[in-house]
Design a protein around this motif. Structure first.
Motif, PDB file in Angstrom:
ATOM      1  N   MET A   1       0.822  -1.214   0.000  1.00  0.00           N
ATOM      2  CA  MET A   1       0.000   0.000   0.000  1.00  0.00           C
ATOM      3  C   MET A   1       0.855   1.262   0.000  1.00  0.00           C
ATOM      4  N   ASN A   2       1.898   1.256   0.814  1.00  0.00           N
ATOM      5  CA  ASN A   2       2.731   2.454   0.876  1.00  0.00           C
ATOM      6  C   ASN A   2       3.527   2.659  -0.399  1.00  0.00           C
ATOM      7  N   MET A   3       3.872   1.568  -1.046  1.00  0.00           N
ATOM      8  CA  MET A   3       4.571   1.692  -2.328  1.00  0.00           C
ATOM      9  C   MET A   3       3.653   2.326  -3.367  1.00  0.00           C
ATOM     10  N   GLU A   4       2.394   1.831  -3.399  1.00  0.00           N
ATOM     11  CA  GLU A   4       1.425   2.416  -4.329  1.00  0.00           C
ATOM     12  C   GLU A   4       1.245   3.886  -4.042  1.00  0.00           C
ATOM     13  N   LEU A   5       1.162   4.193  -2.762  1.00  0.00           N
ATOM     14  CA  LEU A   5       0.948   5.574  -2.362  1.00  0.00           C
ATOM     15  C   LEU A   5       2.089   6.459  -2.838  1.00  0.00           C
ATOM     16  N   GLY A   6       3.311   5.948  -2.727  1.00  0.00           N
ATOM     17  CA  GLY A   6       4.459   6.719  -3.165  1.00  0.00           C
ATOM     18  C   GLY A   6       4.368   7.060  -4.637  1.00  0.00           C
ATOM     19  N   TYR A   7       4.008   6.087  -5.440  1.00  0.00           N
ATOM     20  CA  TYR A   7       3.909   6.318  -6.875  1.00  0.00           C
ATOM     21  C   TYR A   7       2.738   7.244  -7.191  1.00  0.00           C
ATOM     22  N   LEU A   8       1.606   7.019  -6.513  1.00  0.00           N
ATOM     23  CA  LEU A   8       0.411   7.791  -6.838  1.00  0.00           C
ATOM     24  C   LEU A   8       0.548   9.246  -6.435  1.00  0.00           C
ATOM     25  N   THR A   9       1.142   9.507  -5.259  1.00  0.00           N
ATOM     26  CA  THR A   9       1.298  10.908  -4.876  1.00  0.00           C
ATOM     27  C   THR A   9       2.139  11.648  -5.916  1.00  0.00           C
ATOM     28  N   ALA A  10       3.109  10.933  -6.496  1.00  0.00           N
ATOM     29  CA  ALA A  10       3.921  11.576  -7.529  1.00  0.00           C
ATOM     30  C   ALA A  10       3.119  11.776  -8.806  1.00  0.00           C
ATOM     31  N   VAL A  11       2.466  10.723  -9.254  1.00  0.00           N
ATOM     32  CA  VAL A  11       1.815  10.786 -10.563  1.00  0.00           C
ATOM     33  C   VAL A  11       0.615  11.733 -10.539  1.00  0.00           C
ATOM     34  N   GLU A  12      -0.100  11.733  -9.419  1.00  0.00           N
ATOM     35  CA  GLU A  12      -1.258  12.623  -9.342  1.00  0.00           C
ATOM     36  C   GLU A  12      -0.849  14.086  -9.384  1.00  0.00           C
ATOM     37  N   LYS A  13       0.294  14.382  -8.777  1.00  0.00           N
ATOM     38  CA  LYS A  13       0.778  15.760  -8.876  1.00  0.00           C
ATOM     39  C   LYS A  13       1.211  16.079 -10.297  1.00  0.00           C
ATOM     40  N   LEU A  14       1.778  15.086 -10.955  1.00  0.00           N
ATOM     41  CA  LEU A  14       2.216  15.280 -12.334  1.00  0.00           C
ATOM     42  C   LEU A  14       1.032  15.579 -13.246  1.00  0.00           C
ATOM     43  N   MET A  15      -0.107  14.972 -12.938  1.00  0.00           N
ATOM     44  CA  MET A  15      -1.290  15.136 -13.785  1.00  0.00           C
ATOM     45  C   MET A  15      -2.243  16.183 -13.248  1.00  0.00           C
ATOM     46  N   ASP A  16      -1.878  16.829 -12.152  1.00  0.00           N
ATOM     47  CA  ASP A  16      -2.758  17.787 -11.474  1.00  0.00           C
ATOM     48  C   ASP A  16      -4.111  17.157 -11.159  1.00  0.00           C
ATOM     49  N   MET A  17      -4.072  15.970 -10.690  1.00  0.00           N
ATOM     50  CA  MET A  17      -5.299  15.234 -10.388  1.00  0.00           C
ATOM     51  C   MET A  17      -5.670  15.438  -8.922  1.00  0.00           C
ATOM     52  N   GLU A  18      -6.919  15.809  -8.694  1.00  0.00           N
ATOM     53  CA  GLU A  18      -7.415  15.950  -7.324  1.00  0.00           C
ATOM     54  C   GLU A  18      -7.926  14.599  -6.844  1.00  0.00           C
ATOM     55  N   VAL A  19      -7.735  14.341  -5.574  1.00  0.00           N
ATOM     56  CA  VAL A  19      -8.244  13.096  -5.006  1.00  0.00           C
ATOM     57  C   VAL A  19      -9.342  13.439  -4.009  1.00  0.00           C
ATOM     58  N   PRO A  20     -10.521  12.822  -4.124  1.00  0.00           N
ATOM     59  CA  PRO A  20     -11.605  13.129  -3.193  1.00  0.00           C
ATOM     60  C   PRO A  20     -11.211  12.816  -1.753  1.00  0.00           C
ATOM     61  N   GLU A  21     -11.863  13.552  -0.832  1.00  0.00           N
ATOM     62  CA  GLU A  21     -11.458  13.439   0.566  1.00  0.00           C
ATOM     63  C   GLU A  21     -11.645  12.018   1.099  1.00  0.00           C
ATOM     64  N   ARG A  22     -12.762  11.425   0.727  1.00  0.00           N
ATOM     65  CA  ARG A  22     -13.040  10.074   1.217  1.00  0.00           C
ATOM     66  C   ARG A  22     -11.928   9.110   0.812  1.00  0.00           C
ATOM     67  N   ALA A  23     -11.518   9.229  -0.443  1.00  0.00           N
ATOM     68  CA  ALA A  23     -10.465   8.339  -0.929  1.00  0.00           C
ATOM     69  C   ALA A  23      -9.174   8.540  -0.138  1.00  0.00           C
ATOM     70  N   GLN A  24      -8.912   9.793   0.231  1.00  0.00           N
ATOM     71  CA  GLN A  24      -7.661  10.044   0.946  1.00  0.00           C
ATOM     72  C   GLN A  24      -7.667   9.413   2.330  1.00  0.00           C
ATOM     73  N   TRP A  25      -8.829   9.495   3.001  1.00  0.00           N
ATOM     74  CA  TRP A  25      -8.913   8.860   4.319  1.00  0.00           C
ATOM     75  C   TRP A  25      -8.784   7.349   4.182  1.00  0.00           C
ATOM     76  N   ILE A  26      -9.432   6.790   3.158  1.00  0.00           N
ATOM     77  CA  ILE A  26      -9.350   5.343   2.963  1.00  0.00           C
ATOM     78  C   ILE A  26      -7.907   4.919   2.700  1.00  0.00           C
ATOM     79  N   ARG A  27      -7.239   5.707   1.871  1.00  0.00           N
ATOM     80  CA  ARG A  27      -5.831   5.408   1.577  1.00  0.00           C
ATOM     81  C   ARG A  27      -4.998   5.394   2.847  1.00  0.00           C
ATOM     82  N   MET A  28      -5.287   6.372   3.706  1.00  0.00           N
ATOM     83  CA  MET A  28      -4.488   6.492   4.919  1.00  0.00           C
ATOM     84  C   MET A  28      -4.680   5.273   5.814  1.00  0.00           C
ATOM     85  N   ILE A  29      -5.931   4.841   5.951  1.00  0.00           N
ATOM     86  CA  ILE A  29      -6.209   3.678   6.800  1.00  0.00           C
ATOM     87  C   ILE A  29      -5.505   2.448   6.234  1.00  0.00           C
TER      88      ILE A  29
END
Lengths: 154, 367, 151
Positions: free
Chosen positions: B70-98
């Motif tokens: 999960m943390n590996m995915e998170l590392g890649y996604l935080t990078a790629v989402e910034k690259l694409m200027d993609m917003e992540v909904p709040e619910r998804a962010q809390w779920i990711r954190m858990i």
């Protein structure tokens, strides 16, 4: 085997040996990558592999008769896998666990992964999955036991 | 005239946590020098990432630190989402954190179990794996995958949490808290464990910084550095948790610290599970059918705290569907390079516990 | 004194400083004295030149900086004298990207065997030419293009 009326079983020596070796497989800890953790989970308490007579994971190839190749075999690792296999005493069996070991899996495009461990050592049972669940590995071991039990029939 | 012995440990050895080779130069039983050979699990993930679409690369990140997917995915996604200027909904962010914290617990349990095995303690291994199995059942319910979950995706998560999963997590935490203390007790009440770890594997803070060491190894040397506090991602700034540090600088200190971190992870999950808001769990800009048609441009370096330390991902896009370059700053790669320093002057048997304490995952070192 | 060519920001708000590769050692010495530590080294193949990217990090001010240099002849100065962390990173970038770090005392391949031909992360690397690795009884590795010489 035939069941006698007096509680006595008659069988051939080959059959008895097969029965013995099928139910006392001693796997070698050949954990190479991700699948190794699932192999550990299979060995651990929840999905106890000891129910099938192979609870003792040996760390020395000379004490084991089953090599579970768990995880991606890279080109650099392949000669070592072969060498460990050659160090194992007969009769010996190989289980290829996971798609990386079967045919390269997700790393099929790359330059440093062996496209199938069967190019390096002969494989008896293939278990697909990335990684296969412990239940799948247990099933694979049961399949191997079936194979061993019918070896003289063939 | 000193007489040296050379000893090869690995690549296939139960104590090296994967496939890694140590060439040890010994004077009687004292370690003079350790040479590490890497590359037995080099699976060319960085090269393959360049050949694939952005969304496809998740698979390879899952399999880097394969016990902390999960943390590996998170590392890649935080990078790629910034690259694409993609917003992540709040619910998804809390779920990711858990999910990230749950996986951190699972990874630590594997680490602790294997650490016990290195010293011949078989019991904690079984108890650790019983608990890990429960976490994986939650993962299966949420994502369908046990270990390499592939749960998060660009713009959100793959599947929404339902009440069942939230209940399961609550139940698990309730059971796990006393159980963790049990496991902790198994280690701490063992005389052999103390003798083999107390004062072994000393790592001075300046050496750790010089080698770029992060994670429990750095915190075990008394430097409070954690990416979750240093540069908060997701909602780590909205929950209360502490970063434990140890001034003992040795294996024992690091072990106690790792268990304390697990308690902090439980705290984070307990707080965030009550805070999950309603709403979408997926950004509609990244609908599943559109996933392969996302373009990235520019460069980005993003980092998250994985179980081994600071996991950084550098992605360079050139305006096409495929990344131009993906580079991973691997924490375990840095951590393993400090083993020769820690092992120098120690007994050969201590090398095994030092490697266990560094807690490497080879998939992430070699990539 | 070093000269900063240009400054910009990446998408994660990390400051990018472009400098000339001859100024690198001087620049890094200055930043080391300010309390920065090396975090990672990345090589990027831009086909006509190589970009070498250094991420440095200050643990006190929580500041991350990206330092970028260009090279056309594959050669850049080594930072191993400043930070030990550079040892492994530079070997990795040499192995996969073919960047030659001048002044590195042990610049060998790290994840691939010494005899491997080519640097895989280069865009010009041909993935169709498959190389095989074999090992003799001494444990020495041999690389070959011939399939029969593998395993």
């Amino acid at each position: 085997m035939k069941n006698g009326d007096l509680g006595i079983k008659t069988t051939t020596i080959e059959k008895a040996l097969e029965w013995g070796s099928a139910n006392s497989l001693w796997p070698l800890t050949m954990g190479l990558a991700c699948c190794a953790i699932e192999m550990m989970a299979t060995q651990a308490a929840d999905l106890d592999i000891a129910r099938f007579g192979s609870e003792i994971f040996r760390n020395s190839p000379r004490q084991s008769d089953l090599m579970i190749v768990a995880g991606t075999t890279t080109k650099r690792m392949a000669p070592r896998v072969k060498r460990v296999y050659e160090e194992m005493p007969y009769p010996k069996y190989v289980i290829a666990m996971g798609v990386c070991v079967i045919q390269g899996g997700p790393y099929v495009d790359g330059y440093s992964v062996v496209m199938g461990v069967d190019k390096v050592v002969p494989v008896d049972v293939y278990i697909p999955g990335c990684p296969p669940s412990p239940q799948a590995l247990t099933y694979g071991i049961m399949t191997l036991q079936k194979k061993i039990k019918h070896e003289t029939d063939r | 005239m000193a007489h040296y012995t050379e000893l090869n440990i690995g690549p296939i050895h139960p104590a090296v946590h994967g496939i890694l080779k140590f060439k040890v130069k010994l004077q009687e039983e004292i370690i003079e020098d350790v040479e590490i050979t890497l590359g037995f699990l080099h699976r060319n993930a960085e090269k393959i990432c360049e050949l694939n679409y952005y969304a496809d690369n998740m698979v390879y990140f899952d399999r880097m630190d394969y016990i902390d997917a999960m943390n590996m995915e998170l590392g890649y996604l935080t990078a790629v989402e910034k690259l694409m200027d993609m917003e992540v909904p709040e619910r998804a962010q809390w779920i990711r954190m858990i999910m990230a914290e749950l996986n951190r617990l699972a990874a630590r349990l594997v680490g602790l179990g294997a650490f016990g095995l290195d010293m011949g303690m078989l019991t904690p291994f079984f108890h650790c794996f019983i608990e890990r199995e429960k976490i994986q059942k939650i993962f299966v319910e949420a994502s369908g995958g046990r270990q390499e979950v592939n749960y998060m995706s660009i713009g959100g998560v793959y599947q929404d949490f339902n009440d069942q999963i939230i209940n399961d997590i609550r139940e698990f935490l309730k059971e796990f808290k006393p159980y963790l203390e049990d496991i902790y007790g198994m280690f701490m009440h063992s005389e052999i464990f103390w003798q083999r770890n107390d004062g072994i594997g000393i790592l001075e803070p300046d050496v750790a910084l010089d080698y770029g060491v992060t994670g429990p190894l750095l915190r075990g040397s008394g430097i409070a550095y954690d990416v979750r506090k240093d540069a908060p991602y997701l909602f780590y700034d909205k929950v209360n948790f502490n970063i434990p540090i140890s001034h003992k600088k040795d294996n024992m200190g690091r072990f106690i610290l790792k268990v304390e971190e697990m308690r902090q992870s439980i705290r984070i999950i307990e707080q965030s599970i009550d805070k999950i808001p309603d709403g979408p769990y997926f950004n509609n800009k990244a609908k599943k059918s559109m996933m392969l048609r996302l373009k990235g441009d520019g460069e980005v370096f993003s980092r998250v705290e994985s179980e081994n330390g600071e996991f950084g991902v550098y992605v360079r896009g050139n305006g096409t569907f495929k990344p131009w370059r993906v580079h991973v700053r691997s924490p375990a790669f840095k951590n393993i390079s400090v083993v020769p320093v820690m092992a120098k002057g120690m007994m050969i048997a201590d090398l095994i516990v030092i490697i266990g304490s560094v807690d490497t995952v080879i998939g992430e070192i070699d990539r | 004194m070093y000269k900063i060519i240009s400054e910009s920001e990446d998408k994660n708000k990390i400051k990018i400083i472009n400098i000339d590769k001859n100024d690198l050692i001087e620049f890094m010495e200055d930043y080391k004295s300010k309390g920065y530590y090396l975090s990672s080294i990345t090589g990027v193949d831009m086909q006509d030149h190589l970009e070498v990217i250094y991420h440095i990090h200050n643990y006190d001010t929580h500041e991350y900086i990206e330092v970028k240099i260009l090279t056309t002849d594959d050669k850049v100065p080594s930072l191993t004298k400043l930070w030990k962390a550079a040892k492994g990173d530079e070997r990795e970038q040499y192995d996969l990207m073919g960047i030659i770090f001048e002044g590195h005392e042990n610049l060998r391949r790290i994840v691939l065997p010494d005899e491997w031909v080519g640097h895989p992360l280069r865009k010009s690397y041909d993935l169709k030419k498959v190389q095989y690795i074999n090992m003799d009884s001494e444990g020495k590795e041999h690389v070959s293009y011939n399939e029969n010489e593998g395993w």
